[in-house]
Design an enzyme around this catalytic site. Structure first.
Site, PDB file in Angstrom:
ATOM      1  N   GLY A  68      -0.223   6.130   1.466  1.00  0.00           N
ATOM      2  CA  GLY A  68       0.962   5.499   0.764  1.00  0.00           C
ATOM      3  C   GLY A  68       2.290   6.235   1.020  1.00  0.00           C
ATOM      4  O   GLY A  68       3.216   6.031   0.274  1.00  0.00           O
ATOM      5  N   ARG A 113      14.521  -0.159   0.170  1.00  0.00           N
ATOM      6  CA  ARG A 113      14.851  -1.540   1.132  1.00  0.00           C
ATOM      7  C   ARG A 113      15.177  -2.635   0.062  1.00  0.00           C
ATOM      8  O   ARG A 113      14.702  -2.706  -0.966  1.00  0.00           O
ATOM      9  CB  ARG A 113      13.602  -2.082   1.766  1.00  0.00           C
ATOM     10  CG  ARG A 113      13.697  -3.257   2.590  1.00  0.00           C
ATOM     11  CD  ARG A 113      12.479  -3.607   3.407  1.00  0.00           C
ATOM     12  NE  ARG A 113      11.127  -3.603   2.755  1.00  0.00           N
ATOM     13  CZ  ARG A 113      10.026  -3.767   3.293  1.00  0.00           C
ATOM     14  NH1 ARG A 113       9.783  -3.779   4.835  1.00  0.00           N
ATOM     15  NH2 ARG A 113       8.867  -3.904   2.603  1.00  0.00           N
ATOM     16  N   GLY A 122       0.760  -1.089   0.041  1.00  0.00           N
ATOM     17  CA  GLY A 122      -0.014  -0.029   0.021  1.00  0.00           C
ATOM     18  C   GLY A 122       0.758   0.938   0.074  1.00  0.00           C
ATOM     19  O   GLY A 122       0.292   2.401  -0.288  1.00  0.00           O
ATOM     20  N   ARG A 123       2.076   1.095   0.382  1.00  0.00           N
ATOM     21  CA  ARG A 123       2.917   2.457   0.396  1.00  0.00           C
ATOM     22  C   ARG A 123       4.496   2.079   0.002  1.00  0.00           C
ATOM     23  O   ARG A 123       5.426   2.354   0.343  1.00  0.00           O
ATOM     24  CB  ARG A 123       3.046   3.054   1.557  1.00  0.00           C
ATOM     25  CG  ARG A 123       3.307   2.250   2.658  1.00  0.00           C
ATOM     26  CD  ARG A 123       3.499   2.960   4.000  1.00  0.00           C
ATOM     27  NE  ARG A 123       3.967   2.063   5.170  1.00  0.00           N
ATOM     28  CZ  ARG A 123       4.625   2.558   6.227  1.00  0.00           C
ATOM     29  NH1 ARG A 123       4.938   3.831   6.306  1.00  0.00           N
ATOM     30  NH2 ARG A 123       5.002   1.495   7.307  1.00  0.00           N
ATOM     31  N   LYS A 175      10.044   2.466  -0.344  1.00  0.00           N
ATOM     32  CA  LYS A 175       8.750   2.354   0.856  1.00  0.00           C
ATOM     33  C   LYS A 175       8.583   3.839   1.168  1.00  0.00           C
ATOM     34  O   LYS A 175       9.398   4.545   1.550  1.00  0.00           O
ATOM     35  CB  LYS A 175       9.502   1.716   1.889  1.00  0.00           C
ATOM     36  CG  LYS A 175       8.130   1.407   2.918  1.00  0.00           C
ATOM     37  CD  LYS A 175       8.961   0.515   3.956  1.00  0.00           C
ATOM     38  CE  LYS A 175       7.848   0.328   5.298  1.00  0.00           C
ATOM     39  NZ  LYS A 175       8.525  -0.722   6.289  1.00  0.00           N
ATOM     40  N   ASP A 206       1.540 -11.627   6.825  1.00  0.00           N
ATOM     41  CA  ASP A 206       1.780 -10.681   5.901  1.00  0.00           C
ATOM     42  C   ASP A 206       3.176 -10.258   5.909  1.00  0.00           C
ATOM     43  O   ASP A 206       3.849  -9.720   5.308  1.00  0.00           O
ATOM     44  CB  ASP A 206       1.136  -9.755   5.411  1.00  0.00           C
ATOM     45  CG  ASP A 206       0.372  -8.818   6.652  1.00  0.00           C
ATOM     46  OD1 ASP A 206      -0.066  -9.374   7.572  1.00  0.00           O
ATOM     47  OD2 ASP A 206       0.810  -7.772   6.434  1.00  0.00           O
ATOM     48  N   ASN A 207       3.947 -10.444   7.404  1.00  0.00           N
ATOM     49  CA  ASN A 207       5.108  -9.988   7.640  1.00  0.00           C
ATOM     50  C   ASN A 207       6.110 -10.921   8.084  1.00  0.00           C
ATOM     51  O   ASN A 207       7.224 -10.781   8.582  1.00  0.00           O
ATOM     52  CB  ASN A 207       4.963  -8.989   8.941  1.00  0.00           C
ATOM     53  CG  ASN A 207       4.025  -7.660   8.737  1.00  0.00           C
ATOM     54  OD1 ASN A 207       4.178  -7.270   7.683  1.00  0.00           O
ATOM     55  ND2 ASN A 207       3.725  -7.174   9.806  1.00  0.00           N
TER      56      ASN A 207
END
Length: 472
Positions: free
Chosen positions: A120, A171, A86-87, A107, A243-244
């Site tokens: 975002g 990242r 999302g961002r 990011k 999701d992490n």
């Protein structure tokens, strides 16, 4: 500018991502750049003006294929059927000079199709936290995503606190494939793309394994090692949602993370973890829970599902044993034991119990062992503590070079919460000296330096950080 992109994820079907470019910013300014990592990636420019534009997303370098990845996930145990970047926007992949394929991702680059109600963007504080902590984890030898660059955007980001300075992190990761990436295709019963994802992931990360269950076993092994490493340095991720949780076995998404100061098995810092789901001592349990969700997704593509489910259950169950084995090895090294004997682990458990009762600093207590000065970390001496010291010293008499082992296992310096908060406050005012100093100090965490003793000091009562926050 030259970046040797070699993008494989972008060749997967369009269901895996949204093609989207970063939203430009007005006046980007580079404040941190990892030259050594850039060299490994083959990025051949040092022109500040070019770096400003590249790491802000204002220019798209030749060969890049910007995209936002889609995934789902369990967030604090609750199912969310669609998440995604999302961002964040993946620029592409690079096969480095070391032969390793890595993602390069921006990011904080603006809205994507997966932003939901978010803007975002990212503000400076969490970006600096992720840069500092991820690079510290790398220096500690713990698998992690890495930080390549930070730019400020000269544009405000609005959060509950009001307007805050905007920033973008670049990242780098072995990949950004998560358990949640498998979950979204499984939940949609999209077997075709679930198989494609499985084949792609095996080829990219575990080429020596075969089939979905082979992949599950490999991920269980890498994650068991990772969480044991976290525990050994007192690290609390704070948001271990599926999701992490990466398939590669790297630490990812440094949101409300923290390193413990005083040892407390129930330590918890994340402001969004209201019930302690992701507390320090619960991380191994959540690991197993997360891997069970991966297993559920993987077996959906198999023909003999009932038999596959039975095998998957055993694989996931075995993760607990793998974790405990890794944990024991690491913690025995932390007290100077390289050749374990029966019941040696009782020395570790007894010490941790004493540390909890005494509220001893986790990092400094283990570090003090290598200098035979653990007494300084115990405010309240007790007969139990004295007996432990006697047993420990007697046990080490049979070990070779235990002090050397402990000094290479127990860091002298970690990114303490109060120091991170201090450097963020200074950075908001335009002063990056504390950020630069801590970043340099953390590059060699196992070395003792007299000019860094202030960074080793636990927080004073008024400096204690009780809660850490997510940057969204």
């Amino acid at each position: 500018m030259h970046i040797p992109f070699n993008n494989s994820y972008a060749r997967l079907p369009s269901a895996f991502y949204q093609r989207v470019n970063p939203t430009p910013v007005k006046t980007p300014h580079l404040i941190a750049y990892n030259y050594h990592l850039a060299s490994i990636l083959g990025i051949k420019t040092s022109e500040t003006s070019e770096l400003n534009e590249l790491f802000s997303g204002n220019i798209i370098p030749s060969g890049a294929t910007p995209l936002a990845q889609i995934y789902a996930g369990h967030q604090f145990g609750h199912w969310t059927p669609q998440l995604g970047d999302g961002r964040a926007i993946l620029l592409g992949e690079v096969v480095g000079t070391d032969g390793v394929r890595r993602d390069i991702q921006l990011k904080g680059t603006g809205r994507t199709a997966f932003s939901r109600t978010g803007d975002g963007r990212a503000w400076l504080g969490p970006i600096l936290r992720e840069f500092i902590v991820s690079e510290a984890m790398h220096a500690l030898g713990i698998p992690t995503t890495r930080a390549l660059a930070v730019v400020t955007t000269s544009e405000p980001v609005f959060r509950e606190e009001g307007p805050l300075p905007g920033a973008i992190l670049t990242r780098v990761a072995s990949s950004h494939i998560r358990i949640g990436t498998f979950q979204i295709f499984a939940a949609r019963n999209d077997i075709r793309n679930l198989k494609k994802l499985t084949e792609y992931t095996i080829s990219r990360h575990y080429p020596d394994v075969t089939g979905p269950l082979g992949l599950l076993k490999a991920v269980c092994n890498s994650q068991a090692k990772l969480i044991a490493n976290w525990m050994s340095v007192g690290f609390i991720h704070g948001v271990m949602n599926t999701d992490n949780c990466t398939i590669s076995g790297e630490t990812i998404d440094y949101g409300p993370c923290a390193f413990m100061d005083a040892y407390d098995p129930n330590a918890l810092y994340s402001s969004i973890d209201q019930f302690g789901r992701y507390a320090y001592s619960n991380q191994p349990n959540i690991l197993t829970w997360n891997l069970a969700q991966l297993a559920t997704a993987l077996i959906l593509q198999m023909k003999k599902k009932e038999k596959a489910a039975e095998e998957a259950i055993e694989i996931v169950k075995h993760t607990t044993e793998l974790y405990q084995l890794n944990w024991k090895q690491l913690f025995l090294k932390k007290i100077g034991i390289s050749t374990p004997k029966y019941n040696d682990i009782e020395l570790v458990n007894s010490l941790l119990k004493l540390m909890a009762e005494n509220q001893s600093d986790f990092t400094n207590t283990f570090r003090a062992l290598s200098y035979d000065k653990p007494n300084k970390q115990f405010k309240k001496k007790s007969e139990a503590f004295n007996r432990w010291i006697e047993k420990w010293k007697a046990r080490l008499s049979n070990e070779k070079n235990p002090n050397t082992l402990m000094r290479s296992t127990n860091p002298a310096i970690i990114p303490r919460n109060h120091r991170i908060e201090q450097l963020i406050s200074a950075a908001i005012d335009g002063d990056y000296s504390q950020f630069n100093r801590l970043h340099e100090a953390l590059k060699m965490p196992y070395e003792e330096k007299t000019d860094l003793t202030d960074l080793q000091r636990p927080p004073k009562p008024e400096e204690v950080v009780h809660a850490t926050f997510c940057g969204t």
